[in-house]
Design a protein around this motif. Structure first.
Motif, mmCIF file in Angstrom:
data_model
loop_
_atom_site.group_PDB
_atom_site.id
_atom_site.type_symbol
_atom_site.label_atom_id
_atom_site.label_comp_id
_atom_site.label_asym_id
_atom_site.label_seq_id
_atom_site.Cartn_x
_atom_site.Cartn_y
_atom_site.Cartn_z
ATOM 1 N N ARG A 171 29.782 39.579 7.964
ATOM 2 C CA ARG A 171 29.596 40.563 6.897
ATOM 3 C C ARG A 171 28.609 40.018 5.870
ATOM 4 N N ASP A 172 27.951 40.917 5.215
ATOM 5 C CA ASP A 172 26.969 40.551 4.208
ATOM 6 C C ASP A 172 27.656 40.565 2.838
ATOM 7 N N HIS A 210 33.140 38.809 13.893
ATOM 8 C CA HIS A 210 33.595 40.095 13.352
ATOM 9 C C HIS A 210 32.779 40.482 12.135
ATOM 10 N N CYS A 211 32.813 41.773 11.870
ATOM 11 C CA CYS A 211 32.284 42.331 10.640
ATOM 12 C C CYS A 211 33.425 43.179 10.069
ATOM 13 N N MET A 212 33.136 44.202 9.306
ATOM 14 C CA MET A 212 34.221 44.983 8.717
ATOM 15 C C MET A 212 35.018 45.739 9.780
ATOM 16 N N MET A 213 34.343 46.385 10.732
ATOM 17 C CA MET A 213 35.061 47.149 11.754
ATOM 18 C C MET A 213 34.741 46.686 13.171
ATOM 19 N N SER A 214 33.882 45.684 13.292
ATOM 20 C CA SER A 214 33.461 45.152 14.594
ATOM 21 C C SER A 214 32.925 46.237 15.512
ATOM 22 N N SER A 215 32.129 47.126 14.921
ATOM 23 C CA SER A 215 31.526 48.172 15.737
ATOM 24 C C SER A 215 30.007 48.011 15.844
ATOM 25 N N SER A 262 33.906 36.051 21.696
ATOM 26 C CA SER A 262 34.628 37.321 21.616
ATOM 27 C C SER A 262 34.356 37.997 20.288
ATOM 28 N N VAL A 263 34.737 39.271 20.234
ATOM 29 C CA VAL A 263 34.626 40.073 19.017
ATOM 30 C C VAL A 263 36.036 40.490 18.617
ATOM 31 N N LEU A 264 36.357 40.330 17.350
ATOM 32 C CA LEU A 264 37.675 40.712 16.834
ATOM 33 C C LEU A 264 37.808 42.232 16.856
ATOM 34 N N GLN A 265 38.724 42.714 17.650
ATOM 35 C CA GLN A 265 38.947 44.154 17.782
ATOM 36 C C GLN A 265 39.324 44.759 16.423
#
Length: 135
Positions: A27-28, A72-77, A102-105
């Motif tokens: 995230r920024d 991850h970011c805020m919604m991992s989208s 991996s990406v945090l769901q």
């Protein structure tokens, strides 16, 4: 291959102090809203710097010896999956066999909903930022 990992699985891994896991929060400005409490195993790498080879090299160096890198970011989208794929693509075949990416769901949004007691606002999370001047 980059896949998704559930918040519950990450939470369980973080309870194990011997687990070689690193949470990479891309995230920024929204990083200021808190981060995954990971016992010192979180790195903030704002997504806006992922086009800087020096940033990618630094992230790779900090991931040395880590078995699981969870982005991850805020919604991992968008940002989280993009950065996870970019990181995975820079790994050699041998490194890919030793290190899972991996990406945090659901991203930080799901993490905060499922584990509100595992959110930290403490300062001191290492940050890797681009040193390139903004255009």
């Amino acid at each position: 291959m980059v896949d998704y990992i559930s918040p519950g699985a990450v939470h369980d891994l973080l309870k194990d102090s011997s687990a070689r896991i690193l949470i990479i929060d891309v995230r920024d400005e929204d990083f200021a809203g808190g981060h995954v409490e990971s016992g010192g195993r979180t790195l903030n790498v704002p997504s806006e710097g992922w086009d800087d080879p020096a940033v990618l090299s630094e992230v790779k160096a900090r991931c040395a010896g880590v078995q699981l890198c969870v982005f991850h970011c805020m919604m991992s989208s968008q940002r989280g999956p993009f950065c996870a794929r970019a990181f995975h693509e820079m790994l050699s075949e041998e490194e890919r066999n030793l290190q899972k990416v991996s990406v945090l769901q659901g991203g930080f949004k799901y993490w905060r909903e499922f584990f509100p007691d595992a959110v930290s606002r403490a300062a001191g999370v290492p940050t890797v930022q681009s040193s390139s001047p903004e255009e």
